[in-house]
Design a protein around this motif. Structure first.
Motif, short mmCIF file in Angstrom:
data_model
loop_
_atom_site.label_atom_id
_atom_site.label_comp_id
_atom_site.label_asym_id
_atom_site.label_seq_id
_atom_site.Cartn_x
_atom_site.Cartn_y
_atom_site.Cartn_z
N LYS A 1 -2.51 23.68 4.44
CA LYS A 1 -1.67 22.62 3.89
C LYS A 1 -0.71 23.23 2.85
O LYS A 1 -0.97 24.27 2.28
N ASP A 2 0.38 22.52 2.65
CA ASP A 2 1.36 22.97 1.68
C ASP A 2 0.80 22.86 0.26
O ASP A 2 -0.07 22.02 -0.03
N ILE A 3 1.28 23.74 -0.61
CA ILE A 3 0.90 23.71 -2.01
C ILE A 3 2.14 23.90 -2.87
O ILE A 3 3.17 24.40 -2.41
N SER A 4 2.02 23.49 -4.11
CA SER A 4 3.01 23.80 -5.14
C SER A 4 2.27 24.57 -6.21
O SER A 4 1.19 24.17 -6.63
N GLU A 5 2.80 25.70 -6.62
CA GLU A 5 2.08 26.54 -7.58
C GLU A 5 3.04 27.19 -8.56
O GLU A 5 4.24 27.31 -8.29
N GLY A 6 2.49 27.59 -9.70
CA GLY A 6 3.31 28.27 -10.69
C GLY A 6 2.63 28.30 -12.04
O GLY A 6 1.51 27.79 -12.21
#
Length: 301
Positions: free
Chosen positions: A109-114
């Motif tokens: 699944k897509d993720i957003s990270e940082g």
């Protein structure tokens, strides 16, 4: 972009194979590992940053490997019990790696990270999204390795690994036609036969041939309001458009395939049956039977 030796015909053709070498295994595993973090929605490690008093999640590698030990028990592991690439003379099960590739594909699944803060960088966060756009990137990377290494497998849009069979009459059009067969039993046998034929594990070759021979025999009884002989006669007459020369040809082919099914170890397993020890012969038998069935079903009423 092709490389210099490819553009100028200075490179030997890539040897086509169904064997995943240690080198290719390593490359494929590296791709899987690259996308492990896209499984964080399943394997969450809850963390807390006391400095800013905020919770966040990371990918839980330990939980993931414990799960894989159950789901894919034969996946290669190093001396510390971690999933790893084989080295030197290590034995390995390439089909367990295929399991891993499919598992990541099915659950990615897509993720957003940082960083939580670009200046202080207190912790690295992962936000799990409910979309799967990243699958296309993962699939492309896996298939690029298959193509460049000459491995005759592909990761499909259905998120399964299938083998690539060169010079086979099986096509997407034929598959679609088999799913339009109105007689349920024949349709399901053809579906199973094709799925087994496309399975990477060569052990499935025998099962695929057995299933398609079962489909051939059931096809002879397609017209359920007739006995088997009369139904088989109608099938042949229909696909021959009533032309006597073609009736002769197709009757001979049905008989030849029936004899193969009876004499070789395909549908019967008595000790007097002829063993098939070369998987290329299984492919030949499958494709010969498929060609006849694929033609016949175009004429079924």
């Amino acid at each position: 972009m092709s490389l210099y030796t490819e553009r100028h015909g200075l490179r030997k053709p890539i040897a086509r194979t169904s064997k995943i070498s240690k080198e290719v295994y390593t490359l494929l595993l590296n791709i899987c590992e690259k996308y492990y973090k896209n499984l964080t929605h399943i394997f969450k490690l809850q963390q807390h940053c006391s400095f800013v008093d905020q919770d966040y999640i990371e990918f839980n590698r330990s939980q993931f490997e414990n799960r894989m030990a159950i789901k894919i028990p034969n996946i290669f592991k190093d001396e510390y019990g971690h999933i790893a690439a084989p080295q030197d003379n290590d034995d390995y099960d390439q089909y367990s790696l295929i399991d891993l590739i499919e598992y990541v594909a099915e659950n990615i699944k897509d993720i957003s990270e940082g960083w939580n803060n670009d200046r202080y960088k207190n912790y690295w966060y992962i936000h799990c999204l409910d979309t799967t756009n990243v699958f296309d990137d993962y699939r492309n990377e896996i298939n690029e390795i298959f193509v460049e290494s000459g491995v005759l497998f592909t990761l499909t849009t259905e998120k399964i690994i299938e083998r690539i069979v060169e010079n086979s009459p099986l096509s997407a059009e034929i598959e679609a036609e088999t799913q339009q067969i109105s007689e349920v039993g024949t349709r399901e046998l053809m579906k199973d036969a094709i799925a087994l034929y496309k399975t990477p594990n060569p052990a499935a070759r025998q099962d695929s041939v057995e299933k398609i021979w079962d489909a051939l025999e059931r096809l002879k009884t397609y017209y359920t309001n007739m006995d088997k002989k009369t139904s088989a006669t109608k099938v042949v007459e229909d696909m021959s458009n009533g032309q006597s020369d073609f009736i002769t040809v197709f009757n001979a082919e049905f008989k030849a395939l029936t004899d193969i099914g009876n004499n070789f170890r395909i549908r019967h397993h008595e000790t007097n049956k002829i063993d098939i020890t070369d998987n290329r012969h299984y492919d030949y038998f499958f494709n010969r039977c498929l060609s006849l069935i694929a033609l016949a079903i175009q004429y079924l009423q």
